[in-house]
Scaffold this active site. Structure first.
Site: not given
Ligand code: NI
Length: 248
Positions: A54-55, A105, A109, A196
């Site tokens: 993620d991210d 995602h 955020h 991440h």
């Molecule tokens: Ni996230």
């Protein structure tokens, strides 16, 4: 809009390539077993696991991760943030080109549980449009930031919602040794691991986990491939945390 059948067929195709790759011993340290030789036309028996990130993307760390995954012949899933896609378009195209799955995602955020309908569509649909322009498809799965959502999120998602079942909380200490230990202790067939790709320590964790779990016989697949393996059709608005073999 989303054509999951087409993607599943593509997933099945990728899997047959994957199976052949496994049988031919592609990837470091892979030992071909008699069962694999006999079952050459079929999928490997498993266990299967999906690594998700993620991210990102982030130029330095995501590139290093893609290099490491490519060396190991492993596919992963990347739930990206829109504002991080800007300037990293080539990385997104590399992911798609190398057989990884790209997912949503949100653009900034944002927690989807607290958004108005208009803001929800701005956060999710704007990123979907960005990715569609970049990758030429629109059937992206959604991972809500922080795993936060409500009933409206599920109604509005227009995508399957993918959470996770193994979480070493890699953001909390960037301690590769601790993270690897947790993941190796907890991971079972069909799990979805959360990391991440914006931290160097998490890239190290991911690659160490791949090597250790491959040595235990695990096969790393994208979330879409995991659905295809289980014969499960991903449904828009439905929440998935893992895909254990009992589903298949
Ligand atoms: Ni996230």
């Amino acid at each position: 809009m989303a054509n999951w059948k087409k993607r599943l067929e593509a997933g099945a195709l990728a899997l047959s390539v994957f199976a052949l790759a496994a049988v031919s011993g592609w990837g470091p340290g892979h030992r071909q077993t008699d069962q694999e030789v006999i079952g050459a036309a079929k999928l490997p028996a498993g266990p299967y696991v999906a690594l998700t990130f993620d991210d990102g993307p982030r130029g330095s760390t995501t590139s290093a991760l893609l290099d490491g995954l490519a060396q190991r012949g492993v596919h992963a899933t990347f739930f990206v943030i829109g504002e991080n896609v800007e300037g990293n378009e080539l990385l997104l195209q590399r992911m798609e080109g190398e057989g990884h799955q790209v997912g949503l995602h949100t653009y900034h955020h944002k927690s989807l549980a607290q958004l108005s309908a208009a803001d929800f569509y701005a956060e999710v649909d704007s990123l979907r449009s960005t990715l569609t322009a970049l990758l030429g498809r629109e059937d992206f799965m959604l991972r809500p930031p922080y795993g936060m959502m409500n009933a409206a999120t599920q109604t509005r998602a227009a995508a399957p919602i993918v959470l996770w079942s193994v979480d070493p909380e890699d953001w909390s200490d960037r301690d590769t040794q601790r993270q690897v230990s947790i993941i190796l202790d907890e991971t079972e067939d069909g799990d979805i691991i959360l990391l991440h790709d914006i931290y160097p320590a998490s890239v190290d964790t991911a690659l160490q986990v791949v090597d250790a779990l491959m040595a235990r016989g695990f096969h790393f697949v994208t979330v879409e491939e995991l659905f295809a393996i289980r014969g499960e059709k991903p449904e828009n608005g439905k929440v998935y945390r893992h895909l254990p073999p009992s589903l298949g």
